[in-house]
Scaffold this active site. Structure first.
Site, PDB file in Angstrom:
ATOM      1  N   GLY A  67       0.843  -1.184   0.000  1.00  0.00           N
ATOM      2  CA  GLY A  67       0.000   0.000   0.000  1.00  0.00           C
ATOM      3  C   GLY A  67       0.877   1.232   0.000  1.00  0.00           C
ATOM      4  N   GLN A  72       2.843   9.933   1.540  1.00  0.00           N
ATOM      5  CA  GLN A  72       4.147   9.263   1.570  1.00  0.00           C
ATOM      6  C   GLN A  72       5.034   9.650   0.399  1.00  0.00           C
ATOM      7  OE1 GLN A  72       2.261   5.182   2.439  1.00  0.00           O
ATOM      8  NE2 GLN A  72       4.269   5.066   3.424  1.00  0.00           N
ATOM      9  N   CYS A 125       6.321  -0.153   7.621  1.00  0.00           N
ATOM     10  CA  CYS A 125       5.869   0.994   6.830  1.00  0.00           C
ATOM     11  C   CYS A 125       7.015   1.483   5.963  1.00  0.00           C
ATOM     12  CB  CYS A 125       5.397   2.109   7.764  1.00  0.00           C
ATOM     13  SG  CYS A 125       4.833   3.596   6.912  1.00  0.00           S
ATOM     14  N   LEU A 126       6.705   1.809   4.723  1.00  0.00           N
ATOM     15  CA  LEU A 126       7.730   2.314   3.812  1.00  0.00           C
ATOM     16  C   LEU A 126       8.297   3.649   4.273  1.00  0.00           C
ATOM     17  CD1 LEU A 126       6.055   1.450   0.383  1.00  0.00           C
ATOM     18  CD2 LEU A 126       7.831   0.164   1.607  1.00  0.00           C
ATOM     19  N   HIS A 167      -4.134   0.837   7.755  1.00  0.00           N
ATOM     20  CA  HIS A 167      -2.802   1.447   7.727  1.00  0.00           C
ATOM     21  C   HIS A 167      -2.765   2.606   6.737  1.00  0.00           C
ATOM     22  CE1 HIS A 167       1.771   0.963   7.883  1.00  0.00           C
ATOM     23  NE2 HIS A 167       1.578   1.809   6.872  1.00  0.00           N
ATOM     24  N   GLU A 168      -3.270   2.374   5.526  1.00  0.00           N
ATOM     25  CA  GLU A 168      -3.193   3.420   4.500  1.00  0.00           C
ATOM     26  C   GLU A 168      -4.140   4.571   4.786  1.00  0.00           C
ATOM     27  OE1 GLU A 168      -0.716   3.392   2.625  1.00  0.00           O
ATOM     28  OE2 GLU A 168      -0.176   1.324   3.086  1.00  0.00           O
ATOM     29  N   HIS A 171      -2.681   6.909   7.314  1.00  0.00           N
ATOM     30  CA  HIS A 171      -1.719   7.851   6.733  1.00  0.00           C
ATOM     31  C   HIS A 171      -2.426   9.140   6.309  1.00  0.00           C
ATOM     32  CE1 HIS A 171       2.275   6.162   6.516  1.00  0.00           C
ATOM     33  NE2 HIS A 171       1.864   5.032   5.983  1.00  0.00           N
TER      34      HIS A 171
END
Length: 213
Positions: A67, A72, A125-126, A167-168, A171
């Site tokens: 995702g 991000q 997480c990226l 999670h997304e 963000h």
């Protein structure tokens, strides 16, 4: 406080895309990850939105991740993409409820829990590279929003797909997974791979001293 970027969003996205290739991923500490996002209401226009969505997809796959949210890559719009081929052993898939998810675009998503069940697993997480921690999340959520073509989205997600959409969507509200994580579980990727690769985090909870729901 870091100054806000007052450049129109369409111009900022055009500048990002002009470089070509995967977009740079913003790491924790940058204000764009904490300020929340604007609802999408046509700021990019259909053609630019399509190009931006394709860049998000390419960036997510290159990372790789399951995702990616617009903040991000430095864009404070309420847009995210998800995709999960679920390349895990059957016992892991069963324990985590991880099933393949096709590529999806989430525009203006919001979620609410379905029931009271919660599930806890290691999550990464990226935008927080190199680390993972155990996060207890709703086991089932109802997600509402739209797709990239403006078609309504109203769907119930369970298991790992529910974790991804939470999670997304978080963000987009300026929330990182670490805000919801069990601090004592924080582990490097190397530690997770060598010590805590079991289907569930119960061994980690016992060894590191934290509770699971």
């Amino acid at each position: 406080m870091a100054p806000r970027d007052d450049t129109p969003l369409a111009e900022r996205v055009e500048e990002l895309l002009a470089a070509g290739g995967p977009l740079p991923i913003v790491a924790a500490g940058r204000p764009v990850l904490r300020r929340g996002t604007e609802p999408y209401d046509g700021q990019l226009g259909p053609a630019l939105l399509a190009r931006f969505v394709e860049a998000l997809r390419a960036t997510m796959r290159a990372a790789p991740g399951v995702g990616l949210a617009a903040p991000q890559v430095g864009v404070p719009l309420r847009i995210a993409v998800i995709e999960d081929p679920a390349p895990v052993p059957p016992e892991v898939a069963a324990a985590r409820g991880r099933v393949p998810q096709p590529f999806r675009v989430l525009v203006n998503p919001v979620y609410e829990p379905v029931g009271t069940a919660r599930a806890a697993f290691f999550e990464g997480c990226l935008s927080v590279p190199g680390w993972q921690a155990v996060v207890a999340r709703h086991a089932e959520v109802r997600l509402r929003g739209e797709d990239e073509h403006g078609r309504p989205l109203d769907e119930v997600f369970t298991g790992w797909p529910a974790r991804i959409v939470q999670h997304e969507t978080d963000h987009l509200d300026g929330t990182l997974y670490l805000d919801r994580a069990e601090p004592r579980s924080l582990s490097t990727n190397e530690a997770v791979a060598s010590l805590w690769s079991q289907p569930t985090p119960h061994p980690a909870a016992e060894a590191l001293g934290f509770r699971l729901p």
